[in-house]
Motif scaffolding. Structure first.
Motif, mmCIF file in Angstrom:
data_model
loop_
_atom_site.group_PDB
_atom_site.id
_atom_site.type_symbol
_atom_site.label_atom_id
_atom_site.label_comp_id
_atom_site.label_asym_id
_atom_site.label_seq_id
_atom_site.Cartn_x
_atom_site.Cartn_y
_atom_site.Cartn_z
ATOM 1 N N LYS A 96 -35.351 -39.586 20.920
ATOM 2 C CA LYS A 96 -35.705 -38.192 20.664
ATOM 3 C C LYS A 96 -37.199 -37.947 20.883
ATOM 4 C CE LYS A 96 -31.867 -37.380 17.449
ATOM 5 N NZ LYS A 96 -31.059 -36.564 18.362
ATOM 6 N N GLN A 97 -38.050 -38.901 20.542
ATOM 7 C CA GLN A 97 -39.482 -38.739 20.792
ATOM 8 C C GLN A 97 -39.757 -38.541 22.277
ATOM 9 O OE1 GLN A 97 -40.832 -42.404 18.970
ATOM 10 N NE2 GLN A 97 -41.699 -41.322 17.201
ATOM 11 N N GLU A 98 -39.158 -39.386 23.093
ATOM 12 C CA GLU A 98 -39.365 -39.283 24.540
ATOM 13 C C GLU A 98 -38.776 -37.993 25.100
ATOM 14 O OE1 GLU A 98 -38.304 -41.838 28.605
ATOM 15 O OE2 GLU A 98 -38.089 -42.749 26.619
ATOM 16 N N LEU A 99 -37.563 -37.647 24.654
ATOM 17 C CA LEU A 99 -36.914 -36.448 25.167
ATOM 18 C C LEU A 99 -37.677 -35.194 24.784
ATOM 19 C CD1 LEU A 99 -34.599 -34.939 26.516
ATOM 20 C CD2 LEU A 99 -33.337 -35.072 24.365
ATOM 21 N N ILE A 120 -31.682 -37.532 11.224
ATOM 22 C CA ILE A 120 -33.110 -37.752 11.454
ATOM 23 C C ILE A 120 -33.860 -36.421 11.376
ATOM 24 C CG2 ILE A 120 -34.836 -38.636 13.051
ATOM 25 C CD1 ILE A 120 -32.637 -40.325 14.343
ATOM 26 N N PRO A 121 -34.810 -36.270 10.450
ATOM 27 C CA PRO A 121 -35.583 -35.037 10.356
ATOM 28 C C PRO A 121 -36.491 -34.833 11.572
ATOM 29 C CG PRO A 121 -35.712 -36.314 8.316
ATOM 30 C CD PRO A 121 -35.119 -37.206 9.362
ATOM 31 N N ALA A 122 -36.859 -33.591 11.826
ATOM 32 C CA ALA A 122 -37.648 -33.255 13.008
ATOM 33 C C ALA A 122 -39.012 -33.936 13.010
ATOM 34 C CB ALA A 122 -37.804 -31.733 13.115
ATOM 35 N N THR A 123 -39.651 -34.036 11.855
ATOM 36 C CA THR A 123 -40.988 -34.631 11.801
ATOM 37 C C THR A 123 -40.983 -36.073 12.293
ATOM 38 O OG1 THR A 123 -41.582 -33.197 9.946
ATOM 39 C CG2 THR A 123 -42.935 -35.153 10.276
ATOM 40 N N ALA A 124 -39.874 -36.768 12.117
ATOM 41 C CA ALA A 124 -39.787 -38.177 12.506
ATOM 42 C C ALA A 124 -39.950 -38.366 14.002
ATOM 43 C CB ALA A 124 -38.451 -38.767 12.048
ATOM 44 N N PHE A 125 -39.581 -37.357 14.802
ATOM 45 C CA PHE A 125 -39.699 -37.524 16.253
ATOM 46 C C PHE A 125 -40.610 -36.490 16.909
ATOM 47 C CE2 PHE A 125 -35.722 -35.157 15.492
ATOM 48 C CZ PHE A 125 -35.921 -34.019 16.260
ATOM 49 N N SER A 126 -41.205 -35.601 16.129
ATOM 50 C CA SER A 126 -42.052 -34.570 16.731
ATOM 51 C C SER A 126 -43.499 -34.643 16.293
ATOM 52 C CB SER A 126 -41.505 -33.182 16.388
ATOM 53 O OG SER A 126 -41.596 -32.921 14.999
ATOM 54 N N VAL A 135 -40.197 -26.962 17.433
ATOM 55 C CA VAL A 135 -39.211 -28.033 17.310
ATOM 56 C C VAL A 135 -38.647 -28.023 15.895
ATOM 57 C CG1 VAL A 135 -38.804 -30.520 17.395
ATOM 58 C CG2 VAL A 135 -40.391 -29.447 19.025
ATOM 59 N N LEU A 136 -37.342 -27.982 15.768
ATOM 60 C CA LEU A 136 -36.703 -28.032 14.456
ATOM 61 C C LEU A 136 -35.246 -28.447 14.596
ATOM 62 C CD1 LEU A 136 -36.036 -24.375 13.194
ATOM 63 C CD2 LEU A 136 -36.813 -24.883 15.483
ATOM 64 N N ILE A 137 -34.639 -28.750 13.478
ATOM 65 C CA ILE A 137 -33.238 -29.170 13.448
ATOM 66 C C ILE A 137 -32.336 -27.941 13.415
ATOM 67 C CG2 ILE A 137 -31.464 -30.429 12.151
ATOM 68 C CD1 ILE A 137 -33.662 -32.207 13.382
ATOM 69 N N GLY A 138 -31.277 -27.985 14.219
ATOM 70 C CA GLY A 138 -30.182 -27.021 14.134
ATOM 71 C C GLY A 138 -28.898 -27.829 14.067
ATOM 72 N N HIS A 139 -28.605 -28.367 12.875
ATOM 73 C CA HIS A 139 -27.498 -29.315 12.728
ATOM 74 C C HIS A 139 -26.193 -28.595 12.441
ATOM 75 C CE1 HIS A 139 -25.002 -32.056 10.064
ATOM 76 N NE2 HIS A 139 -24.932 -32.602 11.258
#
Length: 318
Positions: A96-99, A120-126, A135-139
């Protein structure tokens, strides 16, 4: 007024991504889908065919739905001119970090960058991105073209404007977004699901009940109740005219004592294999297609009944 949502990019065409694709196209959006799977064209066609009747039951115009969907050869092509990007990749922080670094670089500056991440929360990969404000989660819950809930979870760097736009977007495609203001692994829905699943596994493991019987207990009691009122309103009503306070004062202590008695399943290799075998014995004689069609038919009927009575989460919160 924010820019209208007319074009969506769907990154990842597994079960969730294909369902999002059908939903977005069903609401008249142009959708570009990308995934390295070699059968992408066949998978998209099959998903649109399977989802179309259910979208029609929601009152959507599905004529020419396939013409609204295009296959993209890569992420850069998919996000071109996109107003919103819905990522559905593996539950892997590095991926997710790379993407998302690519999405920030290649997507239009106004595009929302949303992840279907289950845990995985957004902060972990953004956190290291040049611009994580959008960037945010839309689960969603599976399948998102039927199940209304979308958990909208901003990261530490997500702007309030992006949160508001994400809520606006999901409402525009008929979903019920709930904003969660604190990041926690698994968010709300999956944590509740996992808590119940842990006790369910324990009860089966201890021989109290079998998988099919446990499902019968849930669908004929808690599932039925919670589909209309949820745990807290259910408890509030369970207290009679005195409400939640009366419930807590009279049976709260005994219920809280039960917390210490809840089980911790011993899911070692042998126990796991026994559980898998038990579930397969209960349901393995029916095909995946048959079971999902039955599930979706029942879920559609429940949603139609709730809609007819005005019994929705947003109605209850007013």
């Amino acid at each position: 007024m924010s820019k209208p949502f007319t074009t969506a990019a769907v990154i990842g065409a597994g079960t969730i991504g294909l369902s999002w694709t059908a939903l977005f196209a069903g609401h008249g959006m142009r959708v570009r889908v990308t995934d390295p799977r070699p059968d992408l064209a066949e998978a998209v066609e099959a998903a649109l065919t399977a989802c179309a009747p259910q979208l029609a039951e929601q009152g959507l115009d599905i004529r020419d739905i396939a013409n609204r969907v295009q296959l993209a050869s890569d992420v850069t092509e998919a996000v071109r001119d996109a107003d919103v990007v819905q990522e559905n990749g593996p539950e892997n922080i590095g991926f997710k970090q790379e993407l998302f670094a690519t999405l920030v670089r290649e997507a239009p500056a106004h595009a929302l960058l949303l992840s279907s991440s289950s845990a995985i929360p957004a902060t972990a990969f953004s956190g290291e991105l040049d611009d994580a404000s959008r960037v945010l989660i839309g689960h969603p819950f599976n399948p998102p073209h039927l199940v209304p809930l979308v958990e909208v979870v901003p990261g530490e760097h997500t702007s309030e404007e992006s949160v508001a736009r994400a809520v606006e977007f999901y409402r525009s495609v008929g979903r019920t977004p709930v904003v969660e203001r604190k990041e926690i692994p698994g968010f709300v829905g999956n944590r509740l699901q996992n808590a119940l699943s842990r006790e369910a596994i324990y009860l089966v493991e201890q021989g109290v009940v079998g998988p099919a019987e446990l499902d019968t207990v849930v669908t004929n009691s808690l599932g039925l109740r919670w589909s209309t009122v949820g745990p807290f309103l259910g408890a509030h009503l369970g207290g009679g005219p005195g409400g939640y306070r009366h419930m807590d004062e009279h049976i709260g202590v005994s219920m809280k004592r039960m917390w210490d008695a809840l089980g911790q399943p011993d899911q070692g290799p042998e126990e796991t294999e026994r559980l898998i075998t038990a579930v397969e014995k209960a349901y393995g004689h029916r095909s995946y297609s048959e079971l999902t069609q039955e599930r979706d038919h029942k879920q559609t009927a429940v949603l139609a009944a709730l809609h007819a009575t005005g019994n929705t989460t947003e109605e209850n919160q007013r």
